[in-house]
Design a protein around this motif. Structure first.
Motif, PDB file in Angstrom:
ATOM      1  N   PHE A 161       0.832  -1.201   0.000  1.00 22.87           N
ATOM      2  CA  PHE A 161       0.000   0.000   0.000  1.00 22.87           C
ATOM      3  C   PHE A 161       0.871   1.258   0.000  1.00 22.87           C
ATOM      4  O   PHE A 161       0.672   2.170  -0.807  1.00 22.87           O
ATOM      5  CB  PHE A 161      -0.911  -0.024   1.227  1.00 22.87           C
ATOM      6  N   GLN A 162       1.847   1.319   0.897  1.00 22.93           N
ATOM      7  CA  GLN A 162       2.724   2.496   0.983  1.00 22.93           C
ATOM      8  C   GLN A 162       3.462   2.710  -0.338  1.00 22.93           C
ATOM      9  O   GLN A 162       3.543   3.822  -0.840  1.00 22.93           O
ATOM     10  CB  GLN A 162       3.732   2.330   2.122  1.00 22.93           C
ATOM     11  N   GLU A 163       3.986   1.626  -0.898  1.00 15.34           N
ATOM     12  CA  GLU A 163       4.734   1.751  -2.141  1.00 15.34           C
ATOM     13  C   GLU A 163       3.842   2.230  -3.281  1.00 15.34           C
ATOM     14  O   GLU A 163       4.228   3.099  -4.057  1.00 15.34           O
ATOM     15  CB  GLU A 163       5.395   0.426  -2.509  1.00 15.34           C
ATOM     16  N   GLN A 164       2.636   1.687  -3.363  1.00 15.03           N
ATOM     17  CA  GLN A 164       1.754   2.081  -4.455  1.00 15.03           C
ATOM     18  C   GLN A 164       1.266   3.525  -4.308  1.00 15.03           C
ATOM     19  O   GLN A 164       1.223   4.260  -5.278  1.00 15.03           O
ATOM     20  CB  GLN A 164       0.546   1.149  -4.543  1.00 15.03           C
ATOM     21  N   CYS A 165       0.930   3.913  -3.103  1.00 17.13           N
ATOM     22  CA  CYS A 165       0.391   5.263  -2.896  1.00 17.13           C
ATOM     23  C   CYS A 165       1.453   6.352  -2.919  1.00 17.13           C
ATOM     24  O   CYS A 165       1.151   7.496  -3.240  1.00 17.13           O
ATOM     25  CB  CYS A 165      -0.364   5.331  -1.570  1.00 17.13           C
ATOM     26  N   THR A 166       2.695   6.005  -2.552  1.00 14.52           N
ATOM     27  CA  THR A 166       3.693   7.057  -2.374  1.00 14.52           C
ATOM     28  C   THR A 166       4.985   6.842  -3.154  1.00 14.52           C
ATOM     29  O   THR A 166       5.836   7.727  -3.173  1.00 14.52           O
ATOM     30  CB  THR A 166       4.073   7.193  -0.888  1.00 14.52           C
ATOM     31  N   SER A 167       5.154   5.677  -3.744  1.00  4.86           N
ATOM     32  CA  SER A 167       6.407   5.300  -4.401  1.00  4.86           C
ATOM     33  C   SER A 167       7.588   5.342  -3.435  1.00  4.86           C
ATOM     34  O   SER A 167       8.727   5.560  -3.830  1.00  4.86           O
ATOM     35  CB  SER A 167       6.686   6.198  -5.622  1.00  4.86           C
ATOM     36  N   THR A 168       7.305   5.158  -2.145  1.00  7.57           N
ATOM     37  CA  THR A 168       8.362   5.069  -1.141  1.00  7.57           C
ATOM     38  C   THR A 168       8.293   3.682  -0.511  1.00  7.57           C
ATOM     39  O   THR A 168       7.278   2.997  -0.614  1.00  7.57           O
ATOM     40  CB  THR A 168       8.209   6.137  -0.038  1.00  7.57           C
ATOM     41  N   LYS A 169       9.366   3.311   0.154  1.00  8.44           N
ATOM     42  CA  LYS A 169       9.434   1.979   0.766  1.00  8.44           C
ATOM     43  C   LYS A 169       9.017   2.068   2.229  1.00  8.44           C
ATOM     44  O   LYS A 169       9.631   2.785   3.012  1.00  8.44           O
ATOM     45  CB  LYS A 169      10.850   1.424   0.633  1.00  8.44           C
ATOM     46  N   TRP A 170       7.979   1.332   2.561  1.00  7.57           N
ATOM     47  CA  TRP A 170       7.484   1.272   3.933  1.00  7.57           C
ATOM     48  C   TRP A 170       8.582   0.691   4.821  1.00  7.57           C
ATOM     49  O   TRP A 170       9.203  -0.315   4.492  1.00  7.57           O
ATOM     50  CB  TRP A 170       6.239   0.393   3.959  1.00  7.57           C
ATOM     51  N   GLY A 171       8.849   1.339   5.929  1.00  3.01           N
ATOM     52  CA  GLY A 171       9.860   0.872   6.858  1.00  3.01           C
ATOM     53  C   GLY A 171      11.265   1.363   6.570  1.00  3.01           C
ATOM     54  O   GLY A 171      12.177   1.114   7.357  1.00  3.01           O
ATOM     55  N   ASP A 172      11.467   2.075   5.466  1.00  2.00           N
ATOM     56  CA  ASP A 172      12.780   2.634   5.149  1.00  2.00           C
ATOM     57  C   ASP A 172      13.053   3.793   6.112  1.00  2.00           C
ATOM     58  O   ASP A 172      12.322   4.779   6.125  1.00  2.00           O
ATOM     59  CB  ASP A 172      12.796   3.121   3.706  1.00  2.00           C
ATOM     60  N   GLY A 173      14.084   3.671   6.915  1.00  2.00           N
ATOM     61  CA  GLY A 173      14.413   4.678   7.917  1.00  2.00           C
ATOM     62  C   GLY A 173      14.552   6.084   7.368  1.00  2.00           C
ATOM     63  O   GLY A 173      14.344   7.062   8.088  1.00  2.00           O
ATOM     64  N   ASN A 174      14.887   6.221   6.094  1.00  2.39           N
ATOM     65  CA  ASN A 174      15.015   7.548   5.484  1.00  2.39           C
ATOM     66  C   ASN A 174      13.683   8.276   5.358  1.00  2.39           C
ATOM     67  O   ASN A 174      13.661   9.486   5.147  1.00  2.39           O
ATOM     68  CB  ASN A 174      15.657   7.437   4.093  1.00  2.39           C
ATOM     69  N   GLU A 175      12.595   7.557   5.491  1.00  7.36           N
ATOM     70  CA  GLU A 175      11.266   8.149   5.323  1.00  7.36           C
ATOM     71  C   GLU A 175      10.663   8.658   6.631  1.00  7.36           C
ATOM     72  O   GLU A 175       9.552   9.180   6.638  1.00  7.36           O
ATOM     73  CB  GLU A 175      10.307   7.123   4.699  1.00  7.36           C
ATOM     74  N   TYR A 176      11.384   8.503   7.746  1.00  8.82           N
ATOM     75  CA  TYR A 176      10.843   8.850   9.063  1.00  8.82           C
ATOM     76  C   TYR A 176      11.869   9.651   9.861  1.00  8.82           C
ATOM     77  O   TYR A 176      13.072   9.534   9.651  1.00  8.82           O
ATOM     78  CB  TYR A 176      10.483   7.566   9.842  1.00  8.82           C
ATOM     79  N   ASP A 177      11.374  10.439  10.800  1.00  8.64           N
ATOM     80  CA  ASP A 177      12.269  11.161  11.701  1.00  8.64           C
ATOM     81  C   ASP A 177      12.853  10.218  12.744  1.00  8.64           C
ATOM     82  O   ASP A 177      14.019  10.352  13.119  1.00  8.64           O
ATOM     83  CB  ASP A 177      11.513  12.297  12.415  1.00  8.64           C
TER      84      ASP A 177
END
Length: 190
Positions: A147-163
């Motif tokens: 879901f995250q990948e399809q909606c955002t083209s980002t990888k769910w759980g990738d530390g770079n996506e979170y503070d």
């Protein structure tokens, strides 16, 4: 201020959110709250896939897009923002880390834990066998990642996506809450 919480199944996301909400006097926007609001606004049917973190059928999506349909992702993002933009709140899931990635008053958190710890939590919470808990963890995590990948083209759980990325299996729920509060103080978001 907003706190977004992405989480592996069984990592304690709701417990962390509830403790933070109590300490900071914030509302929680989780699946249940988004579904209630969508039904009140008569937009549940058009947002059902998003609300249930269900990826859109890629074949049907590509056909719709080739005929000039608007991207459903934009509608989902607008829906989340409409409900939460004017609120100081905690948002669980729903790609909120991506939606509010440019908001300087937002802290995005990813909670994770070892599979054995998560399995034990799910077994206890849902009163199910170890086998059922492991199956639940696998299905939910795979669904969230897709879901995250399809909606955002980002990888769910990738530390770079979170503070902040916090292992609740090692430090526990209470200390995870304290770490988030300390981060908020350090960043002068409160």
């Amino acid at each position: 201020m907003k706190i977004t919480i992405a989480r592996q199944c069984g990592s304690g996301g709701h417990e962390v959110a509830e403790a933070l909400a109590e300490k900071l006097k914030l509302e929680i926007f989780d699946k249940k709250r988004f579904v209630e609001e969508a039904k009140k606004r008569n937009v549940y049917d058009e947002n059902a896939n998003f609300l249930n973190e269900k990826p859109i059928d890629s074949f049907l999506y590509s056909i719709a897009m080739s005929y000039g349909a608007t991207n459903p992702r934009d509608r989902y993002i607008d829906f989340v923002k409409e409900l939460t933009e004017q609120e100081n709140c905690i948002i669980i899931g729903r790609c909120a880390n991506y939606i509010y990635r440019d908001d300087k008053d937002c802290v995005s958190v990813y909670l994770h834990a070892d599979r054995a710890v998560r399995c034990e939590r799910i077994q206890k919470r849902d009163q199910i066998s170890e086998r059922e808990a492991l199956k639940t963890i696998q299905e939910v995590d795979e669904k969230r990642a897709a879901f995250q990948e399809q909606c955002t083209s980002t990888k769910w759980g990738d530390g770079n996506e979170y503070d902040l990325c916090i292992n609740t299996g090692i430090i526990g729920i209470e200390y995870a809450v304290e770490m988030i509060l300390e981060y908020i103080r350090f960043e002068n978001i409160l």
